[in-house]
Design an enzyme around this catalytic site. Structure first.
Site, short mmCIF file in Angstrom:
data_model
loop_
_atom_site.label_atom_id
_atom_site.label_comp_id
_atom_site.label_asym_id
_atom_site.label_seq_id
_atom_site.Cartn_x
_atom_site.Cartn_y
_atom_site.Cartn_z
N LYS A 52 34.53 33.34 31.81
CA LYS A 52 33.97 32.98 33.12
C LYS A 52 33.06 31.77 32.98
O LYS A 52 33.13 30.82 33.76
CB LYS A 52 33.17 34.17 33.69
CG LYS A 52 34.03 35.32 34.16
CD LYS A 52 33.22 36.58 34.48
CE LYS A 52 34.14 37.75 34.78
NZ LYS A 52 33.48 39.02 35.02
N GLN A 96 28.16 42.17 34.47
CA GLN A 96 29.42 42.56 33.85
C GLN A 96 29.45 44.08 33.63
O GLN A 96 28.51 44.66 33.12
CB GLN A 96 29.59 41.81 32.51
CG GLN A 96 30.94 42.01 31.85
CD GLN A 96 32.11 41.43 32.66
OE1 GLN A 96 31.96 40.47 33.41
NE2 GLN A 96 33.28 42.03 32.53
N ASP A 119 30.69 39.25 43.08
CA ASP A 119 31.72 40.23 42.72
C ASP A 119 32.16 41.04 43.94
O ASP A 119 33.19 41.72 43.91
CB ASP A 119 31.12 41.23 41.71
CG ASP A 119 31.77 41.15 40.34
OD1 ASP A 119 32.90 40.66 40.26
OD2 ASP A 119 31.13 41.58 39.38
N1 GUN Z 1 34.56 44.47 34.31
C1 GUN Z 1 35.92 44.45 34.45
N2 GUN Z 1 36.27 43.76 35.56
C2 GUN Z 1 35.11 43.33 36.12
C3 GUN Z 1 34.84 42.57 37.30
O1 GUN Z 1 35.71 42.15 38.05
N3 GUN Z 1 33.51 42.34 37.55
C4 GUN Z 1 32.52 42.81 36.72
N4 GUN Z 1 31.27 42.54 37.06
N5 GUN Z 1 32.75 43.52 35.64
C5 GUN Z 1 34.05 43.77 35.35
#
Ligand code: GUN
Length: 283
Positions: A52, A96, A119
């Protein structure tokens, strides 16, 4: 005729647009910025966070990573989020997942200011999505809709089958399809008539998490669109939920793994960060 939905190509085009918009903001001394929080040392999480970060930096979105020890107290994490909520230079906040077991993940997601919730996991944003009110939408579901729209086939009036009911993908993608006037069915591990549902579906979004779960044992509509959200490993190789090589002969449009939904998710995170930034500076 089979059409492979090229997520990489679609994502590239959207990223170019994001970069252009971010550069325009930078010319006005506004730097779209996301802060990603990672707790502990989960290898997969670290790899996602690094991807990311890299994508953001390549596309003129500033990315800050805040790392915390595995044993951080929940209240301290909430205080840190509050500081970020009040920091005018931070436009997007992402925590995350998964978080260590001693931390209440829902409390953490609730703490993120809905305006900065890139998110789309804060219950306020989840509620807005379900009410059909414009808001920040979870990245993978938004990417899935963009892939479906790339086929130029109508969504309205179609039978859409979502296989999987997670809060991160299944439920939000079902809401998005419903908001676009599809007739939506959500199937899950307790569903007893999956074969019948697949046979009736015009659009299938598979987020099951089982390698090659959808095979040619199922009958598909020959004009169906399949979006494969699977991210599974089989014999050391990344594969989707769909037995791509065989099923692709049976349908009209299909997204591959890798190269389908994957490249769209991070692209939508940047899209959301830009949206959040523009919203916060009242553009
Ligand atoms: N862990 C796995 N997929 C995601 C996601 O789309 N967002 C976040 N914050 N954590 C994740």
């Amino acid at each position: 005729m089979i059409n492979i939905i090229d997520g990489k190509k679609i994502a590239k085009k959207i990223r170019e647009n994001i970069k252009e918009k971010a550069l325009l903001l930078r010319q006005k001394s506004i730097i779209p910025t996301i802060c990603v929080i990672i707790v502990g040392d989960n290898k997969a999480s670290r790899s996602y966070v690094n991807s990311k970060h890299k994508a953001c930096m390549q596309n003129e979105i500033n990315s800050i990573i805040r790392e915390f020890e595995e044993n951080i107290k929940g209240e301290i994490l909430l205080e840190e989020i509050d500081k970020l909520n009040n920091d005018k230079n931070i436009h997007g906040i992402l925590v995350q997942l998964p978080l260590p077991k001693h931390i209440n993940a829902m409390k953490v997601l609730e703490k993120i200011s809905p305006e900065k919730d890139v998110d789309g996991f804060n219950p306020i944003n989840v509620g807005k999505l379900n009410l059909g009110i414009a808001t920040l939408i979870p990245c993978t579901p938004l990417g899935i809709i963009k892939l479906i729209e790339s086929t130029k086939e109508d969504i309205e009036g179609k039978n859409a089958l979502v296989i999987g009911r997670s809060n991160i993908v299944g439920k939000p993608v079902a809401s998005l399809l419903l908001n676009k006037n599809a007739t939506v069915t959500i199937a899950h591990s307790k569903t007893t008539n999956l074969k019948e549902l697949v046979a009736e579906a015009d659009i299938i979004v598979s987020c099951v998490g089982k390698a090659h779960f959808l095979t040619t044992d199922y009958v598909y509509k020959n004009n169906a669109t399949i979006i494969d959200v699977g991210n599974n490993y089989k014999d050391g190789k990344l594969v989707g939920d769909v037995d791509f090589l065989n099923v692709k002969e049976k349908v009209k449009y299909i997204s591959p793994v890798p190269g389908g939904v994957g490249p769209m998710t991070i692209t939508m995170l940047m899209h959301n960060t830009l949206l959040a930034c523009e919203d916060q500076i009242n553009l």
